[in-house]
Design an enzyme around this catalytic site. Structure first.
Site, PDB file in Angstrom:
ATOM      1  N   GLU A  38      50.656  53.981  -0.191  1.00 14.77           N
ATOM      2  CA  GLU A  38      50.388  55.292  -0.791  1.00 14.77           C
ATOM      3  C   GLU A  38      49.196  56.006  -0.141  1.00 14.77           C
ATOM      4  OE1 GLU A  38      50.206  54.263  -4.931  1.00 14.77           O
ATOM      5  OE2 GLU A  38      52.353  53.864  -5.007  1.00 14.77           O
ATOM      6  N   ASP A  54      42.621  57.714  -5.914  1.00 12.50           N
ATOM      7  CA  ASP A  54      43.914  57.940  -6.580  1.00 12.50           C
ATOM      8  C   ASP A  54      43.801  57.613  -8.073  1.00 12.50           C
ATOM      9  OD1 ASP A  54      46.529  57.935  -7.508  1.00 12.50           O
ATOM     10  OD2 ASP A  54      47.346  56.828  -5.806  1.00 12.50           O
ATOM     11  N   LYS A  92      56.672  49.508 -12.820  1.00 15.27           N
ATOM     12  CA  LYS A  92      56.040  49.225 -11.525  1.00 15.27           C
ATOM     13  C   LYS A  92      55.002  48.105 -11.645  1.00 15.27           C
ATOM     14  CE  LYS A  92      53.604  51.811  -7.872  1.00 15.27           C
ATOM     15  NZ  LYS A  92      53.239  53.166  -7.474  1.00 15.27           N
ATOM     16  N   ASP A 103      58.046  58.878  -3.869  1.00 15.77           N
ATOM     17  CA  ASP A 103      56.880  58.279  -4.512  1.00 15.77           C
ATOM     18  C   ASP A 103      57.389  57.646  -5.805  1.00 15.77           C
ATOM     19  OD1 ASP A 103      54.577  57.606  -5.851  1.00 15.77           O
ATOM     20  OD2 ASP A 103      53.742  59.638  -5.947  1.00 15.77           O
TER      21      ASP A 103
END
Length: 618
Positions: free
Chosen positions: A187, A211, A87, A23
């Site tokens: 994800e 999330d 990211k 992850d």
């Protein structure tokens, strides 16, 4: 029908070889595997440490690099050389992140173009791919240390909303870190797999994945049928997360202490003390009714009820995003079978209860929400390794397919290990004014330069109407059918000019040859990506030289002699560096030329606008 784990046509994946699930997060990253004895997914950690590695990279005064908790310590003391949230920059141009540029405390290069962003550290320039590779390398090293065995293969997760460029950037980062990235997994799909959702081929479910991480929030609605995960919709806020909960507490305490923004700006130590205390308060209020602490002799406290009032607007924002996601998927609350909670911030009781009330059902939070995505990636890795015989793995393409772009670079359109049948495409444009044709050369392989890959086909898209460079829009689409036949189509959208070719991409390649091509790509990854960066820097420099010379030819009368001379000197120096300079030297001179031309370009643009508006009223 017997279920079999199809052997990948990439050659034999050794059963004993470990494939890890990674992850790669905005705030934290981690690695997970399927435990060889329990057959359950577990996050890797040292005996007494956490599984999470902060996604932070710090460059020391001699360019020495540290990652994770050690790097985190430099966020306040050396912000210009400490990279966080990389990211958010993956596969992005400066124009994409222009509005959020103040968020980054390090130097993101503003060259006002659609080119991918670069980060400047001292005199060196780094791409988000390189920076992410340092995080992945740290995870690889950590995994090897814990497992006492080499780790070379991985499944890496990305947000469902990541586009093709962002996914390819993630693959490149893995390759640069010495990892063969077998699959890029969404994800929310990984989180579903961690709960076993979709592992039963007869499953037919609609799932909501909520999330809420440290810095980002997203909600995805998935349709799971016959082992296939389809993203119906995704929504969220890339600048909303647990950090905002902390900031709400800090703001509350600042009011109590009569502190203004200026006080915090001038006292970084106090700011950091308040932030750390707020984070501690948030965690403690998940299980207790009140939190008290002392900052520089001042007693501070906050109750759970006060905390929930502070964060209610933020939680409501996430529920509005959930409502929007349902609307986009054309579904109601009753259509959702399961709700999965992901991200450390979902531990806050108000969040969990609000989401449960919104969807009118109990939510899945049994699995550690910080680890659930990595655990699901490990489940996917287990399926790819052929260990999970209950799951039918669709056939895949053994090597990446793409086309040649400027400088002899390979631009991947269908990454290796994509399920087939599949289709993908990308848009291109012309490099020269009046260009009437474009050569489309199709290649198969994993190297960054086409000369190291295998050429499959080539055709010319002719008849493009004469237009300035950059104006034509040419869609190149790849369709790979179940028989392994590749159909490549190129179409110029403004004129409708089109050309199609059929290719058999896997013809004549043995498993051993495929294995060798993969091995070469990993062995040469560092050199390949350095060479790609150099070629891209040269291409960008040449484009800037052409654009600047054209600008001077058209607008020379409106420039001073000094401006023209300074610009031409900078052009000559950049042209020399294109022939013999390093990537960093070229990019530095690129910046110099940009900074020289920006003031007069803006001045002349303002004059042109003023002339156009003369005599007109708004």
């Amino acid at each position: 029908m017997a279920k079999i784990g199809i052997n990948l046509s990439t050659g034999s994946l050794q059963k004993e070889e470990i494939i890890v699930g990674i992850d790669l997060g905005t705030t934290n990253s981690l690695v997970a595997i399927i435990h060889p004895e329990t057959k359950k997914p577990v996050a890797l950690k040292e005996h007494n440490s956490a599984s999470l590695v902060p996604s932070i990279v710090h460059f020391g005064s001699h360019q020495e690099i540290v990652v994770g908790d050690t790097a985190k310590e430099f966020l306040i003391s050396d912000p210009a050389n400490t990279i966080f949230s990389v990211k958010r920059l993956m596969g992005k141009s400066y124009n994409d992140i222009r509005k959020q540029s103040s968020f980054f405390t390090y130097k993101v290069i503003d060259d006002d173009t659609e080119k991918l962003v670069k980060i400047q550290i001292g005199t060196k320039f780094y791409s988000p791919v390189e920076l992410s590779s340092y995080i992945l390398k740290e995870l690889k090293t950590r995994a090897e240390h814990i497992l006492k065995t080499p780790v070379n293969k991985a499944v890496i997760t990305v947000p469902a909303y990541f586009n093709d460029a962002q996914r390819q950037a993630t693959r490149d980062a893995g390759k640069l870190a010495g990892l063969d990235v077998l699959r890029i997994v969404n994800e929310p799909t990984a989180a579903s797999l961690a709960y076993g959702l979709g592992l039963n081929p007869n499953d037919s479910k609609t799932v909501a994945i909520y999330d809420l991480g440290g810095g980002t929030f997203d909600i995805s609605i998935l349709k799971i049928q016959d082992g296939i995960f389809e993203v119906l919709s995704t929504n969220g806020d890339t600048y909303l997360g647990g950090d905002d909960f902390d900031r709400a507490i800090v703001a509350h305490w600042m009011k109590e202490l009569n502190l203004g923004e200026a006080d915090i700006e001038s006292d970084k130590t106090l700011a950091q003390m308040l932030r750390v205390a707020a984070e501690k308060a948030k965690k403690e209020l998940s299980s207790s009714e009140e939190f008290t602490t002392d900052i520089n002799g001042s007693a501070l406290k906050i109750s759970k009820a006060q905390f929930e009032i502070l964060i209610q607007p933020l939680v409501d924002k996430t529920l509005q995003a959930a409502a929007n996601a349902l609307k986009d998927a054309k579904l109601g609350i009753n259509d959702i079978d399961d709700v999965v909670m992901v991200g450390g911030s979902t531990r806050v009781p108000l969040v969990k209860n609000s989401v449960s009330n919104f969807f009118q059902k109990n939510v899945h939070d049994e699995v550690n929400p910080d680890e659930v995505v990595a655990l699901g990636a490990a489940v996917q890795a287990d399926i790819l390794s052929g260990n999970n015989k209950d799951f039918l793995l669709l056939d895949i393409t053994p090597l990446s397919l793409g086309i040649e772009t400027m400088g002899g670079l390979m631009d991947v359109i269908i990454p290796r290990n994509s399920k087939i049948p599949t289709k993908a495409g990308r848009q291109y444009t012309t490099q020269k004014d009046g260009q009437s044709g474009m050569r489309v050369s199709v290649y198969q392989g994993e190297r960054d330069l086409v000369k190291d890959n295998r050429k499959l086909a080539e055709f010319n898209l002719a008849g493009i109407p004469g237009m300035p460079a950059g104006l034509p829009k040419i869609d190149v689409n790849f369709l790979l059918n179940a028989d392994g036949i590749l159909v490549v189509t190129a179409k110029e959208l403004r004129s409708g000019v089109e050309q199609t070719i059929e290719v058999k991409p896997q013809y004549g390649l043995t498993d051993a040859e495929v294995e060798q091509m993969l091995l070469d790509s990993i062995t040469n990854a560092k050199d390949d990506i350095a060479l790609r960066a150099l070629v891209e820097a040269r291409t960008e420099a040449n484009q800037l030289i052409d654009a600047t010379e054209n600008f001077i030819n058209k607008n020379g009368k409106l420039m001073t002699t000094a401006e023209i001379e300074e610009t031409q000197a900078a052009i000559i120096k950049l042209a020399e560096l294109v022939k013999s300079g390093t990537k960093d030297e070229i990019q530095h001179q690129h910046e110099v030329l940009n900074s020289i031309s920006r003031p007069y370009a803006e001045r002349i643009m303002d004059l042109a606008v003023a002339a156009a508006m003369k005599g007109k009223q708004i």
